[in-house]
Design an enzyme around this catalytic site. Structure first.
Site, PDB file in Angstrom:
ATOM      1  N   GLU A  58       0.848  -1.263   0.042  1.00 11.22           N
ATOM      2  CA  GLU A  58       0.009  -0.092  -0.051  1.00 11.22           C
ATOM      3  C   GLU A  58       0.849   1.254   0.031  1.00 11.22           C
ATOM      4  OE1 GLU A  58      -3.525   1.608   2.856  1.00 11.22           O
ATOM      5  OE2 GLU A  58      -2.027   0.449   3.764  1.00 11.22           O
ATOM      6  N   LYS A  83      -9.784   2.456  -2.089  1.00 12.28           N
ATOM      7  CA  LYS A  83      -9.982   1.769  -0.867  1.00 12.28           C
ATOM      8  C   LYS A  83     -11.278   2.201  -0.269  1.00 12.28           C
ATOM      9  CE  LYS A  83      -7.193   1.406   3.518  1.00 12.28           C
ATOM     10  NZ  LYS A  83      -6.029   1.855   4.449  1.00 12.28           N
ATOM     11  N   CYS A 102      -5.493  -3.201   2.774  1.00 13.24           N
ATOM     12  CA  CYS A 102      -5.287  -2.891   4.060  1.00 13.24           C
ATOM     13  C   CYS A 102      -6.333  -3.107   5.150  1.00 13.24           C
ATOM     14  CB  CYS A 102      -4.428  -1.596   4.388  1.00 13.24           C
ATOM     15  SG  CYS A 102      -3.672  -1.669   6.034  1.00 13.24           S
TER      16      CYS A 102
END
Length: 258
Positions: free
Chosen positions: A43, A109, A143
């Site tokens: 990331e 995300k 994540c």
């Protein structure tokens, strides 16, 4: 076509230094000696997990995107990882799925890390990405998304492999290891998590713990603490075999995300 060769790079990232990160990543990737289908970076591979988007976010087609295109062409494979992107006055933690011909797909995300105030800087994505490579259906996420199984829930004709790129701190490494294994078992898919190592600019230590878990929860690859560039192969037949033996996905509860 049922075999996918994957290269993961558990990298040390230089805090908020795009030029240094891109140069270091390119140098380390040069040690790849075998043909690979996919290179996975962590990331925000070009900056580390920064909230300084106003200074560091790039436009689509900026330096880091050009770098990804160069590497994908260089290794004749897909290169993926996330970076801070500025678009129409907003900032996104955006994963790029860069192909060797320069075409790409993107995923923003969905779950922004509230404890780190990511939600105050970046805009959340709304759409899941399921892409294809060599006959595999692949779902890349970022994540904190790992903690939300409803968003990641597989369907019978969904994905064969989920990728998680991360800057996940060592203090919650047990959560990382446990959740990745749980996602693999419940979704009957391979899960590959690629994390960073080392301290970031906030003195938060990352222990890596990058891993690949098969659909039965068995470990294919696992590496703690050290920077590591590693290539391995996974077989789609393992996905089919698991789902045929234990067809749990056929009994999953139907639902809609609102």
């Amino acid at each position: 076509m049922s075999i996918l060769k994957v290269t993961t790079f558990q990298a040390y990232l230089f805090w908020e230094n795009i030029e240094k990160n891109l140069n270091n990543l390119a140098l380390r990737l040069s040690s790849i000696r075998e043909k690979t289908d996919l290179i996975i970076l962590p990331e925000m591979f070009n900056t580390g997990f920064t909230m300084n988007a106003s200074s560091l976010a790039e436009e689509m087609g900026g330096k880091s995107m050009q770098w990804m295109r160069q590497q994908a062409n260089r290794f004749e494979c897909v290169v993926t990882g996330s970076l801070a992107i500025k678009e129409e006055g907003k900032y996104y933690n955006r994963l790029i799925w860069m192909r060797p011909d320069g075409t790409y797909e993107k995923y923003d995300k969905r779950h922004l890390f509230r404890p780190g105030k990511e939600d105050l800087v970046y805009t959340a994505g709304k759409e899941k990405l399921i892409t294809e490579l060599n006959g595999w259906k692949i779902c890349p996420v970022i994540c904190y998304d790992l903690r939300f199984p409803v968003w990641l829930r597989n369907e019978e004709s969904g994905y064969d492999l989920m990728l998680i790129v991360a800057n996940w701190p060592e203090r919650r490494a047990q959560h990382w290891r446990t959740l990745i294994t749980a996602r693999a078992i419940e979704n009957q898919a391979f899960i590959i998590g690629v994390n960073r190592v080392g301290h970031d600019g906030n003195e938060i230590y990352h222990s890596g713990d990058s891993m690949c878990i098969d659909p039965n929860g068995k470990t294919v690859y696992y590496k703690p603490n050290d920077e590591d560039l590693y290539t391995f192969s996974i077989s789609k037949e393992e996905v089919s075999k698991t789902r045929n033996a234990l067809p749990f996905l056929k009994d999953a509860d139907p639902f809609d995300l609102l």
